[in-house]
Motif scaffolding. Structure first.
Motif, short mmCIF file in Angstrom:
data_model
loop_
_atom_site.label_atom_id
_atom_site.label_comp_id
_atom_site.label_asym_id
_atom_site.label_seq_id
_atom_site.Cartn_x
_atom_site.Cartn_y
_atom_site.Cartn_z
N GLU A 1 2.59 7.84 1.94
CA GLU A 1 3.09 7.38 3.36
C GLU A 1 4.26 7.37 3.93
OE1 GLU A 1 1.78 3.77 4.46
OE2 GLU A 1 2.44 4.21 6.66
N VAL B 1 -1.93 2.12 -3.85
CA VAL B 1 -2.33 0.33 -2.74
C VAL B 1 -1.79 1.07 -1.11
CG1 VAL B 1 -0.64 -0.20 -4.56
CG2 VAL B 1 0.31 1.33 -3.30
N THR B 2 -1.62 0.13 -0.32
CA THR B 2 -2.37 -1.00 -0.85
C THR B 2 -3.96 -0.97 -0.45
OG1 THR B 2 -2.09 -2.50 0.93
CG2 THR B 2 -0.35 -2.70 -0.67
N LYS C 1 -2.23 5.96 7.78
CA LYS C 1 -2.84 4.94 5.85
C LYS C 1 -3.56 5.77 5.93
CE LYS C 1 -0.27 1.63 8.04
NZ LYS C 1 1.35 1.39 7.50
N ASP D 1 -0.12 6.50 -2.42
CA ASP D 1 0.89 6.03 -1.82
C ASP D 1 1.56 4.84 -3.12
OD1 ASP D 1 -0.07 6.78 0.39
OD2 ASP D 1 -0.09 5.47 1.32
N PHE E 1 6.42 0.46 -1.95
CA PHE E 1 5.61 -0.68 -2.04
C PHE E 1 5.78 -1.28 -3.24
CE2 PHE E 1 3.74 3.47 0.86
CZ PHE E 1 3.88 2.02 1.85
N VAL F 1 -5.46 -1.52 3.26
CA VAL F 1 -4.24 -0.59 4.19
C VAL F 1 -5.31 0.58 4.06
CG1 VAL F 1 -2.82 -0.24 5.09
CG2 VAL F 1 -2.81 -2.64 4.74
N CYS F 2 -4.11 1.49 3.01
CA CYS F 2 -3.76 2.84 3.33
C CYS F 2 -5.65 3.22 2.48
CB CYS F 2 -3.72 3.54 2.35
SG CYS F 2 -1.93 3.47 3.21
C1 C5J Z 1 -0.14 1.64 2.36
C2 C5J Z 1 1.19 -0.22 3.91
N1 C5J Z 1 0.23 2.55 1.53
N2 C5J Z 1 0.18 -1.00 3.37
N3 C5J Z 1 0.90 1.26 3.46
O1 C5J Z 1 -1.06 0.89 1.86
O2 C5J Z 1 1.48 -0.20 5.00
#
Ligand code: C5J
Length: 219
Positions: A72, A156-157, A131, A24, A29, A160-161
């Motif tokens: 994403e 990233v991040t 994610k 991502d 982002f 999360v992903c």
């Molecule tokens: C990712 C997000 N790519 N933070 N998405 O981590 O929403």
């Protein structure tokens, strides 16, 4: 076989069965002016991961490692976006107009990968609605067909992903090594704890290393 200095202990891997997975690294982002910044985040924290990831990508290409990228995002009609996801996000919502096109919609400028890390021919791009990179995608099949066993993870991040993907991969039997300077979070505390969590309890989700160690390991 090669070996990479990592925590909690060195990881042995065969470059022929190892893939570089870049998660991502999308304009929205990472870049100033994207929706990540519009949400109030400091994108310089994410930009810091670009240069080391470029070095890793260059080395991986040079050495013939399989490289996979993810993004994403959703279909333009948002039919693959769960209603629960559509209503989250605080101030800015998926599918609405953002500074670089509709937020997290495929085909929009903000959804695409930054030019520094742009995929080249032969590097699959996985468009994922979630994610995790394995959820509702063909990533697992692509990796199985190549005989991939080890994943070198950037992107990233982190919390999360990247985290969701590493957990999914770990449960599917892959050995993941996350490069600490090639992953990033808008929240420094999440970055620190996120990396700790991966390598805790004898590599419960995987290993943590960095770009320098990766380059040394495959050179
Ligand atoms: C990712 C997000 N790519 N933070 N998405 O981590 O929403």
């Amino acid at each position: 076989m090669s070996s990479i200095q990592a925590e909690p202990f060195p990881l042995h891997f065969d470059p022929a069965t190892t893939a570089l997975l870049i998660i991502d690294m999308q304009r929205d982002f990472v870049l100033p002016g994207g929706f990540g910044e519009k949400l109030g985040n400091d994108t310089s924290l994410l930009l810091a991961a670009v240069e080391p990831t470029q070095l890793v990508l260059q080395k991986a290409r040079e050495k013939g490692l399989f490289v996979v990228h993810t993004r994403e995002g959703h279909r333009a009609d948002l039919s693959d976006c769960p209603p629960s996801k559509l209503t989250r996000g605080g101030k800015i919502f998926i599918g609405t107009d953002g500074p670089m096109g509709r937020i997290l919609v495929r085909g929009e400028s903000g959804h695409d990968i930054i030019h520094q890390l742009y995929p080249v021919q032969g590097e699959p791009v996985i468009d994922k609605p979630g994610k995790g990179s394995f959820h509702a995608t063909d990533l697992h099949q692509i990796l199985l067909d190549r005989g991939i066993k080890t994943l070198v993870v950037c992107g990233v991040t982190l919390e999360v992903c990247v985290h969701t993907t590493v957990r999914e991969a770990n449960d599917r039997g892959y050995e993941c090594v996350v490069l600490s300077d090639c992953v990033a979070s808008y929240f420094p505390e999440f970055q620190r704890v996120g990396l700790e969590m991966i390598k805790a309890q004898g590599a419960i989700f995987g290993w943590v290393s960095n770009s320098k160690n990766f380059v040394a390991a495959i050179s």
